[in-house]
Scaffold this active site. Structure first.
Site, mmCIF file in Angstrom:
data_model
loop_
_atom_site.group_PDB
_atom_site.id
_atom_site.type_symbol
_atom_site.label_atom_id
_atom_site.label_comp_id
_atom_site.label_asym_id
_atom_site.label_seq_id
_atom_site.Cartn_x
_atom_site.Cartn_y
_atom_site.Cartn_z
ATOM 1 N N ILE A 45 -14.902 54.889 15.497
ATOM 2 C CA ILE A 45 -15.701 54.527 14.657
ATOM 3 C C ILE A 45 -16.835 55.557 14.434
ATOM 4 O O ILE A 45 -17.626 55.948 15.367
ATOM 5 C CB ILE A 45 -16.457 53.019 15.134
ATOM 6 C CG1 ILE A 45 -15.542 52.084 15.126
ATOM 7 C CG2 ILE A 45 -17.540 52.635 14.060
ATOM 8 C CD1 ILE A 45 -16.107 50.698 15.978
ATOM 9 N N ASP A 46 -17.251 55.705 13.057
ATOM 10 C CA ASP A 46 -18.036 56.657 12.602
ATOM 11 C C ASP A 46 -19.331 55.950 12.062
ATOM 12 O O ASP A 46 -19.489 54.839 12.358
ATOM 13 C CB ASP A 46 -17.543 57.729 11.564
ATOM 14 C CG ASP A 46 -17.192 56.944 10.214
ATOM 15 O OD1 ASP A 46 -17.772 55.680 9.946
ATOM 16 O OD2 ASP A 46 -16.401 57.288 9.340
ATOM 17 N N SER A 47 -20.344 56.936 11.886
ATOM 18 C CA SER A 47 -21.648 56.199 11.390
ATOM 19 C C SER A 47 -21.675 55.154 10.165
ATOM 20 O O SER A 47 -22.391 54.246 10.105
ATOM 21 C CB SER A 47 -22.922 57.161 11.193
ATOM 22 O OG SER A 47 -22.395 57.976 10.235
ATOM 23 N N GLU A 97 -19.019 53.441 9.376
ATOM 24 C CA GLU A 97 -18.340 52.068 9.685
ATOM 25 C C GLU A 97 -19.274 51.440 11.132
ATOM 26 O O GLU A 97 -19.512 50.153 10.772
ATOM 27 C CB GLU A 97 -17.025 52.417 10.758
ATOM 28 C CG GLU A 97 -16.000 52.818 9.835
ATOM 29 C CD GLU A 97 -14.692 53.101 10.734
ATOM 30 O OE1 GLU A 97 -13.778 52.627 10.482
ATOM 31 O OE2 GLU A 97 -14.805 54.151 11.453
ATOM 32 N N THR A 98 -20.402 52.061 11.535
ATOM 33 C CA THR A 98 -21.345 51.315 12.114
ATOM 34 C C THR A 98 -22.474 50.544 11.377
ATOM 35 O O THR A 98 -22.630 49.412 11.608
ATOM 36 C CB THR A 98 -22.298 52.282 12.901
ATOM 37 O OG1 THR A 98 -21.166 53.066 13.890
ATOM 38 C CG2 THR A 98 -23.267 51.583 14.102
#
Length: 72
Positions: free
Chosen positions: A31-33, A35-36
């Site tokens: 999960i990248d930023s 997606e966060t």
């Protein structure tokens, strides 16, 4: 709260919910930023609260603590 967030993450990442612990990192889930931010928006809608991320959270446990602090 942990169970709800773990279920959301498991569904989002297509992993078994039992593999997610408070120590699980978002990086290990891929999960990248961006997606966060999407996950935060989903949670805001589900919980009816406004969550504004002030800092980068590395683990599921940190994220759970953050959400719980905003619900007081």
């Amino acid at each position: 709260m942990f169970e709800k967030i773990a279920a959301l993450l498991a569904d989002h990442c297509d992993v078994d919910v039992d593999t997610i612990t408070p120590e699980t990192t978002f990086e290990s889930l891929g999960i990248d930023s961006l997606e966060t931010v999407e996950l935060v928006m989903d949670l805001e809608e589900d919980l009816g609260v406004e969550l504004e991320l002030e800092e980068k959270l590395a683990t599921v446990g940190e994220f759970v603590s953050f959400v719980e602090s905003k619900m007081d």
